[in-house]
Design an enzyme around this catalytic site. Structure first.
Site, PDB file in Angstrom:
ATOM      1  N   ASN A  42       0.838  -1.199   0.000  1.00 46.57           N
ATOM      2  CA  ASN A  42       0.000   0.000   0.000  1.00 46.57           C
ATOM      3  C   ASN A  42       0.874   1.250   0.000  1.00 46.57           C
ATOM      4  OD1 ASN A  42       0.604  -0.885   2.662  1.00 46.57           O
ATOM      5  ND2 ASN A  42      -1.066   0.312   3.521  1.00 46.57           N
ATOM      6  N   GLU A  44       0.328   5.126   0.701  1.00 46.50           N
ATOM      7  CA  GLU A  44      -0.580   6.161   1.184  1.00 46.50           C
ATOM      8  C   GLU A  44      -0.101   7.539   0.748  1.00 46.50           C
ATOM      9  OE1 GLU A  44      -1.055   5.526   5.417  1.00 46.50           O
ATOM     10  OE2 GLU A  44      -2.222   3.686   5.048  1.00 46.50           O
ATOM     11  N   GLU A  55      -2.975  -4.621  -3.246  1.00 46.70           N
ATOM     12  CA  GLU A  55      -3.463  -5.536  -4.289  1.00 46.70           C
ATOM     13  C   GLU A  55      -3.525  -4.841  -5.647  1.00 46.70           C
ATOM     14  OE1 GLU A  55      -4.721  -4.845  -1.311  1.00 46.70           O
ATOM     15  OE2 GLU A  55      -6.069  -6.412  -0.595  1.00 46.70           O
ATOM     16  N   CYS A  89     -10.503  -3.295  -4.396  1.00 47.57           N
ATOM     17  CA  CYS A  89      -9.510  -4.230  -4.948  1.00 47.57           C
ATOM     18  C   CYS A  89     -10.187  -5.463  -5.537  1.00 47.57           C
ATOM     19  CB  CYS A  89      -8.505  -4.616  -3.868  1.00 47.57           C
ATOM     20  SG  CYS A  89      -7.415  -3.238  -3.450  1.00 47.57           S
TER      21      CYS A  89
END
Ligand code: THU
Length: 130
Positions: A42, A44, A55, A89
């Site tokens: 991930n 951010e 994902e 996702c």
């Protein structure tokens, strides 16, 4: 199915998660129809809506490499039980993967569970025909 290479790749990539706002680090790795492994973490952003999930980072890498069909995917989180992928996702995966796609959820403690994409998202959004 040997899950170990995917679990290893997802775990290594999770180390590179950029998650200063949530503190929740996610890693993902998928095996493609072409036999390659693509991973993601991930990423951010201080503008929270610009955040991208692990994902979808993995999926976008596979698509960009021209090998866009996932045949297995791992998601690793440091939660017990291991966390499920978000709806965004799942929808993104449904564009490229078969409904039977095995989705394996793991954590570093070795807990794991496996579900098919169609169990997680039984009714993906489809564009109306025509
Ligand atoms: N996150 C993922 O990477 N994958 C998911 O399926 C759900 C959520 C990330 C986004 C954000 O950086 C953090 O987890 C908290 O929501």
């Amino acid at each position: 199915m040997d899950w170990q290479p995917l679990i290893r790749a997802a775990g290594e990539t999770r180390e590179r998660a950029h998650a200063p706002y949530s503190g929740f680090r996610v890693g993902s790795a998928l095996l493609t129809a072409g036999g390659a492994i693509f991973s993601g973490c991930n990423v951010e952003n201080r503008s929270y809506g610009a955040t991208v999930c692990a994902e979808r980072v993995a999926l976008a890498s596979a698509v960009a490499a021209g090998d866009p069909t996932p045949v297995a995917i791992v998601v690793i989180t440091d939660t017990s039980p291991p966390s499920l992928p978000c709806g965004l996702c799942l929808q993104a995966l449904s564009e490229f993967a078969a409904p039977e796609l095995p989705v394996r959820l793991v954590n570093p403690a070795g807990e794991s569970r496996e579900l098919r994409l169609e169990e997680l998202l039984p009714h993906p959004f489809e564009l109306p025909a025509g």
